[in-house]
Motif scaffolding. Structure first.
Motif, short mmCIF file in Angstrom:
data_model
loop_
_atom_site.label_atom_id
_atom_site.label_comp_id
_atom_site.label_asym_id
_atom_site.label_seq_id
_atom_site.Cartn_x
_atom_site.Cartn_y
_atom_site.Cartn_z
N MET A 28 -14.73 17.22 -2.57
CA MET A 28 -13.38 16.93 -3.08
C MET A 28 -12.53 16.26 -2.00
SD MET A 28 -12.26 20.10 -5.57
CE MET A 28 -12.65 21.41 -4.41
N ALA A 29 -12.70 16.66 -0.76
CA ALA A 29 -11.96 16.00 0.33
C ALA A 29 -12.36 14.54 0.44
CB ALA A 29 -12.22 16.74 1.63
N LEU A 30 -13.67 14.25 0.32
CA LEU A 30 -14.13 12.86 0.38
C LEU A 30 -13.52 12.04 -0.74
CD1 LEU A 30 -16.00 10.67 1.51
CD2 LEU A 30 -17.80 11.57 0.00
N GLY A 31 -13.51 12.57 -1.95
CA GLY A 31 -12.90 11.85 -3.06
C GLY A 31 -11.42 11.62 -2.86
N GLY A 32 -10.72 12.62 -2.33
CA GLY A 32 -9.29 12.46 -2.09
C GLY A 32 -8.99 11.40 -1.05
N LEU A 33 -9.78 11.34 0.00
CA LEU A 33 -9.56 10.33 1.05
C LEU A 33 -9.82 8.93 0.53
CD1 LEU A 33 -11.13 12.16 4.13
CD2 LEU A 33 -8.69 11.80 3.65
N ILE A 34 -10.88 8.76 -0.25
CA ILE A 34 -11.14 7.44 -0.83
C ILE A 34 -10.01 7.02 -1.76
CG2 ILE A 34 -12.71 6.14 -2.33
CD1 ILE A 34 -15.01 7.77 -1.21
N GLY A 35 -9.52 7.97 -2.57
CA GLY A 35 -8.41 7.65 -3.46
C GLY A 35 -7.15 7.28 -2.68
N LEU A 36 -6.90 7.97 -1.54
CA LEU A 36 -5.74 7.64 -0.70
C LEU A 36 -5.86 6.23 -0.14
CD1 LEU A 36 -3.17 8.43 0.84
CD2 LEU A 36 -4.65 9.42 2.62
N SER A 37 -7.05 5.85 0.29
CA SER A 37 -7.23 4.50 0.86
C SER A 37 -7.01 3.43 -0.20
CB SER A 37 -8.64 4.38 1.46
OG SER A 37 -9.63 4.47 0.45
N ILE A 38 -7.46 3.67 -1.44
CA ILE A 38 -7.27 2.68 -2.51
C ILE A 38 -5.80 2.56 -2.87
CG2 ILE A 38 -7.81 2.17 -4.92
CD1 ILE A 38 -10.55 3.41 -4.47
N LEU A 39 -5.11 3.69 -2.98
CA LEU A 39 -3.70 3.66 -3.37
C LEU A 39 -2.82 2.98 -2.32
CD1 LEU A 39 -3.32 7.23 -4.95
CD2 LEU A 39 -3.27 5.03 -6.16
N SER A 40 -3.20 3.08 -1.05
CA SER A 40 -2.38 2.48 0.02
C SER A 40 -2.95 1.12 0.47
CB SER A 40 -2.29 3.45 1.20
OG SER A 40 -3.60 3.77 1.68
N TYR A 41 -3.58 0.41 -0.44
CA TYR A 41 -4.17 -0.89 -0.11
C TYR A 41 -3.07 -1.92 0.17
CZ TYR A 41 -6.24 -5.48 -0.96
OH TYR A 41 -6.62 -6.79 -0.85
N HIS A 42 -3.26 -2.72 1.26
CA HIS A 42 -2.41 -3.87 1.56
C HIS A 42 -3.32 -5.04 1.92
CE1 HIS A 42 0.70 -0.78 1.96
NE2 HIS A 42 1.58 -1.74 1.75
N ALA A 43 -3.02 -6.20 1.35
CA ALA A 43 -3.90 -7.35 1.55
C ALA A 43 -3.92 -7.81 3.00
CB ALA A 43 -3.45 -8.50 0.64
N SER A 44 -2.83 -7.58 3.74
CA SER A 44 -2.77 -8.06 5.12
C SER A 44 -3.59 -7.20 6.07
CB SER A 44 -1.32 -8.09 5.59
OG SER A 44 -0.75 -6.78 5.52
N ASP A 45 -3.99 -6.01 5.65
CA ASP A 45 -4.73 -5.12 6.55
C ASP A 45 -6.09 -5.70 6.93
OD1 ASP A 45 -2.70 -3.32 6.54
OD2 ASP A 45 -3.60 -1.95 5.09
N TYR A 46 -6.74 -6.41 6.02
CA TYR A 46 -8.09 -6.91 6.31
C TYR A 46 -8.04 -8.00 7.39
CZ TYR A 46 -12.84 -8.55 5.62
OH TYR A 46 -14.16 -8.90 5.82
N ASN A 47 -7.00 -8.81 7.38
CA ASN A 47 -6.88 -9.84 8.44
C ASN A 47 -6.68 -9.20 9.80
OD1 ASN A 47 -7.12 -11.92 6.55
ND2 ASN A 47 -4.90 -11.87 6.10
N LEU A 48 -5.96 -8.07 9.83
CA LEU A 48 -5.75 -7.39 11.10
C LEU A 48 -7.04 -6.76 11.64
CD1 LEU A 48 -2.29 -5.66 10.44
CD2 LEU A 48 -2.75 -7.58 11.98
N ILE A 49 -7.79 -6.11 10.76
CA ILE A 49 -8.99 -5.42 11.25
C ILE A 49 -10.06 -6.40 11.70
CG2 ILE A 49 -8.57 -3.38 9.83
CD1 ILE A 49 -10.62 -4.40 7.89
N GLN A 50 -9.98 -7.69 11.24
CA GLN A 50 -10.96 -8.67 11.72
C GLN A 50 -10.71 -9.03 13.18
OE1 GLN A 50 -10.53 -11.80 8.77
NE2 GLN A 50 -12.54 -11.26 7.91
#
Length: 843
Positions: A28-50
């Motif tokens: 359940m913790a794994l599912g909650g963390l994945i759901g948190l990451s999807i809900l807080s998605y920002h398109a600019s984050d991927y350019n930063l992590i590259q």
């Protein structure tokens, strides 16, 4: 090394349930963390992590890592980019939701295989919704694709290339079917449900319109009454003024003397007070007239069906009453309640049988033959008049099978005198069965029940689909049929608590058992009810094999769930007594008095399963022919039946025993004393009627479901509801197609003392009947406990101990289940030699 062993011992010390709870929490913790990451998605984050490097990640004081807006940081940004951008956008939230559901099931120690359908449905819905949103994105060039993702856009584009404009039609059809499947996997049932919603809405609107129309009509009548009352007051005022003017004229006789008011009234009285007093007197007089009319008969009847038939040859009138009947329930009210009840029990997904499986009764209704009633009334009065019995009034209550004529005799008439002319009335009316009740219980009248010329069939659907049955809160409701008053007769099996049924062949006994089973199947969940069916005739209850995985309880290793063999029936009844004893031990440990309190305590989590506690369903034992069992087994059958009837009520075991031969050697005093609730169908003689009911009357029934019911008090005549074989097949087929329990409800296994290895020493404490028993066994070449019981006239326990001693002495073989033991001694000479050797050994 020691440290490693200690940690392993620590983990090994956890119970299996505790380990599953820990795994469930982690999932359940794994599912909650994945759901948190999807809900807080920002398109600019991927350019930063590259642009991130190891130094950026390890240094928290500087670098672009601090500008990532995802709630799960860098890991969340990667996950969100994968699920939202690469896959199906925000529709990917279905995936963490499914993971959370799996974690919850693991935490609650439920069967994970139940999530196969929700998993497939969730993934399909995610792909479908993403594709639909992708289609609109392709067609109308939406700015953001975070709702559908790259996979949704690609799937929609492929579908558009293949089918063109038809792609949106295909997606629309898939969306509708998906929504319908969410409501119910049976699409036909879902369509019927939706139609039912529209029908209920139409009924609500039409009901509101009728209510508004009735209110307007009532207001109009009130206005008319007020206007009429106002006009009456004006007329009375004018009459009073004219009378006063006539009295005040000079020369009139009344003008010479003053007009004195009545005694007790004030000297001065206005015209309004005079009018008001007159109206009050009129209202009081009308109320008294209405009370006199209503006091003639206070019983609730259908006013439309009430008719008066005037006598031609005599001056006695007869009032004909037709019962109004119970209010019919909504078309799907029982199905809706059963669906809610099925959701409350999560152990197995179960659908209750629907009302549409039953045959609808014809709309002809119960027609009243006034000529027949009038002729029977003439015959009854004429016959009683010849014997100088005066009758003041007659009421005829028309039922489905018989008509009850309520006679009000003159005060000086002896009731026993009317009862003595039963045969004369039977001959005069040429009735197949005429029954006299002198007097009717609870009424100051004599009743004569005369069969109708045209009988009405009471269909099971007209009984089950009533508000009385649908809204009942009985644990085990039984709706037998309809009374003479056309009311549904219903009782609770848990309060009876056992039922004894008797009737001749063809009188409706088996249909009555099918009615009992049908009522229980329509109101009880398989978690709360199990059947044990014993059918020596082998064909009457065979239709219920289809519900084996849901409702039948059997002994482990039994091939046929319907017990047809006498030895198996005895073993099953003894197993039920052991089940009863085990349940009483559970109730004792839980410190409760009955099964309902125990199950409430268990469902609330107050009882620990590891200590042996479990949910206890009700068990209904059905024996279709007791006479055959009593002939072949006798006391061995009577003893467990009597013990169950005496003690099993509190632990939820209830007996329904039927026989076609109600004689004293079948329905013994021990059995009869523990069955206060009894049903009698048509029997052959008055002796049989007294055996089953302790009174006559069953010999005057007319068969085909006509029955008398008693529960230790009065007697009620009922027309049994008819259940056809086709209806039983439909119901059992509907239940049998559903997925049943992985493990059936099993009764405890009975093992004799010799089978367990705890055998007394034959050289010590030998029974005084040992030699006599050995000679009987060798003479008949049958090592049976029942044989010793019959020949030596001893009880079961003593006969069992002697058999154990014979086994240890080498006279009979080992225990072989339901079959008799092998006899190892061939003749009496060999037996005498063996007995002499035993005597020498004992010395």
């Amino acid at each position: 090394m020691a440290k490693k062993n200690s940690s392993g011992a620590l983990l090994g010390g956890l119970s299996e349930s505790r380990k599953m709870e820990i795994v469930g929490i982690l999932v359940m913790a794994l599912g909650g963390l994945i759901g948190l990451s999807i809900l807080s998605y920002h398109a600019s984050d991927y350019n930063l992590i590259q642009s991130l490097s190891a130094d950026n990640l390890l240094s928290v004081d500087r670098g672009p890592a601090l500008r990532i807006q995802n709630g799960l940081g860098v890991v969340g940004a990667y996950l969100a980019h994968f699920f939202v951008y690469r896959l199906f956008g925000y529709m990917s939230l279905f995936i963490p939701a499914i993971i959370l559901l799996y974690g919850w099931f693991i935490f609650r120690d439920r069967q994970v295989n139940q999530l196969l359908w929700p998993t497939v449905y969730g993934i399909w819905s995610m792909v479908l919704f993403s594709t639909i949103l992708g289609w609109f994105n392709n067609e109308y060039d939406w700015y953001s694709s975070v709702w559908n993702g790259s996979a949704g856009i690609a799937t929609a584009r492929v579908l558009q290339n293949i089918t063109g404009i038809g792609s949106i039609i295909i997606l629309g059809v898939l969306l509708v079917t998906t929504v319908l499947a969410f409501m119910d996997r049976d699409l036909q049932t879902t369509v019927d449900t939706v139609k039912g919603w529209f029908a209920d809405a139409r009924d609500a609107v039409s009901g509101w319109q009728e209510e508004r129309k009735a209110q307007k009509e009532q207001q109009r009548q009130q206005k008319q009454e007020e206007a009429a009352a106002q006009q009456a007051r004006v007329q009375q005022r004018q009459q009073a003024e004219q009378q006063m003017r006539r009295q005040s004229k000079p020369g009139s006789p009344s003008s010479d003397r003053p007009v004195s008011p009545p005694a007790g009234e004030p000297q001065s009285q206005s015209i309004d007070e005079i009018v008001e007093r007159s109206q009050q007197q009129d209202r009081e007089r009308m109320r008294q007239q209405q009370e006199e009319v209503q006091s003639l008969d206070q019983r609730p009847r259908a006013e439309v069906e009430k008719k008066q038939v005037a006598g031609e040859e005599d001056d006695v009138d007869i009032s004909v009453y037709v019962g109004e009947g119970d209010e019919e329930a909504g078309a799907r009210e029982l199905d809706r309640q059963n669906k809610d009840k099925a959701r409350e029990v999560p152990k197995v997904k179960y659908k209750f049988p629907t009302v549409k499986l039953l045959d609808s009764p014809p709309n002809e209704g119960n027609e009243v033959d006034l000529n027949e009633i009038k002729e029977n009334k003439r015959i009854i009065l004429d016959k009683l008049k010849r014997h100088k019995i005066e009758i003041r009034s007659i009421n005829a209550i028309v039922g489905p099978t018989v008509t009850l004529y309520e006679l009000d005799p003159a005060p000086d008439v002896k009731i026993s005198k009317i009862e003595s002319y039963a045969n004369d009335l039977k001959m005069a009316t040429a009735a197949k069965g005429l029954r006299i009740m002198a007097p009717i219980p609870g009424r100051s009248a004599v009743g004569i029940e005369v069969p109708n010329g045209k009988r009405e069939i009471v269909y099971i659907k007209s009984v089950i689909n009533t508000k009385k049955f649908v809204e009942s809160d009985y644990e085990l409701p039984l709706a037998f049929g309809k009374t003479i008053e056309n009311e549904v007769f219903m009782v609770d099996l848990t309060r009876m608590p056992h039922l004894l049924i008797a009737g001749a062949t063809g009188s409706g006994k088996t249909v009555g058992i099918n009615t009992i089973i049908t009522c229980l199947l329509y109101k009880c969940h398989p978690d709360n009810l199990k059947f044990v069916m014993i059918d020596p005739k082998k064909i009457e209850l065979s239709l219920y094999q289809k519900i084996e995985d849901h409702f039948l309880a059997t002994i482990p290793g039994t091939e046929d769930p319907i017990i047809t063999d006498t030895s198996k029936a005895q073993e099953t009844l003894e197993s039920l007594t052991k089940e009863m004893d085990e349940r009483y031990d559970l109730l004792k440990d839980a410190m409760v008095r009955d099964i309902r309190a125990y199950n409430e305590k268990f469902d609330n989590g107050e009882l620990d399963e590891e200590e042996g506690h479990r949910h206890l369903p009700y068990i209904v034992v059905l024996i279709d022919e007791l006479a055959d069992l009593m002939m072949t087994a006798g006391k061995q059958i009577e003893e467990p039946i009597a013990r169950l009837a005496q003690l099993a009520r509190a632990v939820g075991l209830h007996l329904v025993v039927a026989t076609q031969r109600p004689s004293v050697n079948v329905i013994t005093g021990t059995i009869k004393a523990n069955f206060p609730a009894r049903i009698a169908y048509q029997v052959a003689s008055k002796v049989d009627s007294r055996t089953i009911l302790d009174t006559g009357g069953a010999d005057q029934l007319i068969g085909r479901g006509d029955m008398l019911f008693t529960n230790g008090g009065g007697m009620t005549r009922i027309q049994n509801a008819f259940v056809s074989t086709e209806e039983v097949e439909e119901i059992t087929g509907f239940i049998g197609k559903q997925r049943g329990y992985n493990k059936k409800y099993e009764l405890p296994v009975i093992q004799e003392e010799s089978a367990s290895g705890d055998i007394p020493d034959p050289l010590e404490d030998i029974d005084e009947l040992f030699e006599a028993a050995a000679k009987i066994i060798v003479l008949h070449q049958q090592g049976s406990v029942s044989l010793l019981q019959r020949k030596l006239k001893i009880g079961y326990n003593r006969a069992g101990r002697i058999i154990d001693q014979l086994f240890n002495a080498g006279i009979v073989g080992p225990y072989q289940g339901s079959t008799a033991r092998d006899v190892l001694v061939e003749d009496e000479d060999e037996l005498e030699q063996l007995l002499d050797e035993l005597d020498e050994f004992n010395r």
